[in-house]
Design an enzyme around this catalytic site. Structure first.
Site, PDB file in Angstrom:
ATOM      1  N   PRO A  54       0.852  -1.238  -0.036  1.00 12.50           N
ATOM      2  CA  PRO A  54       0.060   0.196  -0.208  1.00 12.50           C
ATOM      3  C   PRO A  54       1.080   1.275  -0.098  1.00 12.50           C
ATOM      4  O   PRO A  54       1.761   1.474   0.677  1.00 12.50           O
ATOM      5  CB  PRO A  54      -0.679  -0.070   1.348  1.00 12.50           C
ATOM      6  CG  PRO A  54      -0.624  -1.525   1.564  1.00 12.50           C
ATOM      7  CD  PRO A  54       0.566  -1.948   1.212  1.00 12.50           C
ATOM      8  N   GLU A  55       0.503   2.194  -0.896  1.00 11.82           N
ATOM      9  CA  GLU A  55       1.243   3.404  -0.739  1.00 11.82           C
ATOM     10  C   GLU A  55       0.402   4.362  -0.393  1.00 11.82           C
ATOM     11  O   GLU A  55      -0.883   4.194   0.038  1.00 11.82           O
ATOM     12  CB  GLU A  55       1.719   3.784  -2.091  1.00 11.82           C
ATOM     13  CG  GLU A  55       2.855   2.631  -2.807  1.00 11.82           C
ATOM     14  CD  GLU A  55       3.780   3.152  -3.810  1.00 11.82           C
ATOM     15  OE1 GLU A  55       4.368   4.494  -3.742  1.00 11.82           O
ATOM     16  OE2 GLU A  55       4.196   2.654  -4.771  1.00 11.82           O
TER      17      GLU A  55
END
Ligand SMILES: [Zn+2]
Length: 270
Positions: free
Chosen positions: A2-3
């Site tokens: 996840p960014e």
């Protein structure tokens, strides 16, 4: 992984279900995440009312009166709000039982995420020394230009340095450098002020677009509503080695910079 856009999407999805709710109890089925879940979190959080949920870099801060839970999704973590009766799966490591009859469930097959505690008035060591948020006014071309003078490191690594700006991960760094026409291996100190202005603007545009679309490209990201949270974004270079550049048709080139895979167009990026 996840960014920043996925984390921000998670924050927005969770907030209506969490803010104003009281945490009744914690069910910790697996305390060994990236770091062990600290005793303070387990003793201080139950009974507290959630005041707000904030994002800093890729951390979520769930604020309560005595302090804040500091949450990170790691490589494969997700947070969902579910009915308390929802059957527990093998990777559902932590539940926060809420006074709404729901649970905040943390699921993480690889267990690189974390749930930590920050007492009120203190800054957790993981948050100390972080650069500005990319979507804030403190982040602009002049900031990048000033901080990069004399630096010989590749501009892509410079852009991914959390002390320079937070939350610009590998995908978004590759895409922003393409959009700004900057070769990812160029020395950070050799990029002009004008080009940094363009780069900062592209970072903001790409992240804002990704947040607006609800997140990313990531296969194991699950939105707080339980819906697979990725959208097939129009990636220009990332993951497209050998495929034609969408602008000029030249095959996209893959390389490794700082042990991270990097993609660029040898014609569009100088
Ligand atoms: Zn090109």
């Amino acid at each position: 992984m996840p960014e920043l856009p996925e984390v921000e999407t998670t924050r927005r999805g969770l907030a209506p279900h969490l803010v104003g709710r009281r945490v009744v109890a914690l069910d910790v089925r697996q305390p060994r995440l990236r770091w062990p879940i600290p005793r303070e979190l387990r003793s201080r959080l139950p009974g507290q009312r959630i005041e707000a949920i904030e994002r800093r870099a890729k951390y979520l801060l769930v604020h309560t009166e005595p302090g804040s839970a500091l949450l990170h999704l790691g490589m494969s973590g997700s947070l969902r709000v579910l009915p308390a009766t929802t059957p527990v799966g093998p990777h559902d490591h932590v539940d926060w039982r809420l006074d709404s009859g729901q649970v905040l469930r943390y699921t993480d097959p690889r267990r690189f995420g974390s749930q930590l505690w920050q007492p009120r008035g203190e800054t957790h060591e993981l948050l100390a020394g972080l650069g500005p948020e990319p979507l804030s006014d403190a982040f602009d071309g002049d900031h990048l230009w000033t901080r990069s003078r004399g630096r010989r490191a590749a501009v892509k690594l410079f852009l991914m340095d959390q002390a320079i700006v937070v939350g610009v991960g590998n995908i978004y760094a590759s895409e922003a450098l393409f959009a700004a026409g900057i070769h990812p291996a160029r020395a950070a100190g050799g990029v002009s002020r004008e080009r940094y202005a363009r780069l900062a603007a592209e970072v903001k545009r790409i992240l804002a677009y990704a947040i607006g679309r609800g997140g990313t490209t990531l296969r194991d990201f699950i939105s707080p509503d339980g819906v697979p949270g990725y959208f097939e974004q129009e990636l220009m270079v990332y993951g497209r080695a050998g495929e034609p550049c969408r602008v000029c048709g030249t095959p996209i080139r893959a390389s490794v910079i700082g042990q991270r895979s990097t993609f660029h167009c040898p014609r569009c990026q100088r």
